[in-house]
Design a protein around this motif. Structure first.
Motif: not given
Length: 317
Positions: A53-63, A79-86, A111-118
């Motif tokens: 099995s192969y699952l291809q999860w797209e991020e096209k795009p994630v803001y 330094s520190a850098d923190v990004k929060f996906d929308l 259809d793929n949906n981003l719930i959240w990310g960091i």
């Protein structure tokens, strides 16, 4: 005597503050951008003879929106850098299955949906300046990334036969393949990276600089949870598959950044970054057979390819 000693230490500290503060530099900033790429999820047969099995999860795009800050004393810095996906739609999920003869029998599109990310990075670095307008910076980074996807109900083409024999199977795109709905799939991936590399800065003018970096990851840890729902009426919550992988020196990161100074304390930047890593193998635990997590003799793998583009603002204190 003790009070006099404490008073002397305190007065000395007050005198030293102006001396060291002139060599301390603090900065803070904001950034915003997008990620464009794919995360791959693989399951192998027993003995790793073929990919099941192969699952291809797209991020096209994630803001995303990000915050960064740093401190530097002379040539040493952190330094520190923190990004929060929308949250939102971010392309598609493509799910493919093969039989033991290498025939792709099942294929679904969701259809793929981003719930959240960091994505959080802590960096430690040291600046070498061999020329007035050129700086070389060895850097060590600790990075943690989490992403949670939830696909919608999709469309599936199923060419698997009704018996255990693969002789009854047809390709997913054969006219005999059945077309029906495909249940939702959730995916939660945690990744820890250790990156090390070099950064190069060239100041073309006092107000314009270009910075580029190249990094390799000596160690990567990936833990992912795949939740296959069962959306048929009256069915239960489906089953889970947990994938755990360790890998070494098979993730690379490269970036390039242009920095425009607004004045001595403020700057504006544009940055592009690419992260690539081939398949990293590990083991799988699943609830598919018993309803409880059980380690099975099938290997899993994960890969990554994405591009980040961002604009940023920074203020130096």
């Amino acid at each position: 005597m003790m009070k006099k000693s404490l008073a002397l230490i305190f007065i000395s500290f007050l005198f030293l503050i102006p001396v060291y503060s002139q060599q301390l530099k603090f900065d803070a900033g904001l950034n915003a951008g997008l990620t464009y790429g794919d995360l791959g999820e693989y399951i192998y047969s027993s003995g790793e003879r073929y990919i099941v099995s192969y699952l291809q999860w797209e991020e096209k795009p994630v803001y995303y929106l990000g915050f960064e800050g740093g401190v530097q004393y002379k040539d040493f810095g952190a330094s520190a850098d923190v990004k929060f996906d929308l949250p939102g739609n971010c392309g598609h999920l493509y799910d493919s299955d093969w039989n033991s003869n290498g025939l792709k029998t099942i294929y679904s599109i969701h259809d793929n949906n981003l719930i959240w990310g960091i994505d959080a990075i802590i960096s430690f670095f040291y600046d070498f300046t061999p020329a007035n307008n050129f700086t070389i910076t060895p850097e060590f980074q600790v990075e943690y990334e989490f992403v949670k996807f939830q696909s919608a109900i999709g469309t599936q083409w199923n060419g698997s036969g009704t018996s255990d024999s693969t002789d009854d199977d047809v390709s997913w795109d054969d006219p005999l393949a059945k077309k029906n709905g495909a249940s939702r799939i959730g995916y939660y991936r945690h990744t820890g990276f250790l990156f090390t590399g070099l950064k190069f800065r060239y100041d073309f003018t006092p107000d314009f600089s270009v910075i580029s970096g190249f990094y390799i990851a000596p160690f990567i840890y990936t833990s992912a949870l795949d939740h296959h729902f069962d959306d048929r009426p009256g069915m239960d919550a489906g089953y889970y598959m947990q994938h755990i992988q360790y890998s070494y020196f098979n993730r690379i990161k490269a970036d390039i950044q242009t920095v425009f100074k607004i004045d001595s304390d403020n700057s504006f930047s544009i940055k592009a970054q690419i992260v690539y890593g081939p398949k990293t193998k590990g083991h799988m635990n699943t609830t598919y057979f018993t309803g409880r997590y059980l380690r099975v003799g099938q290997k899993t793998a994960a890969d990554i390819l994405n591009l980040k583009i961002a604009i940023g603002y920074k203020h130096i204190f």
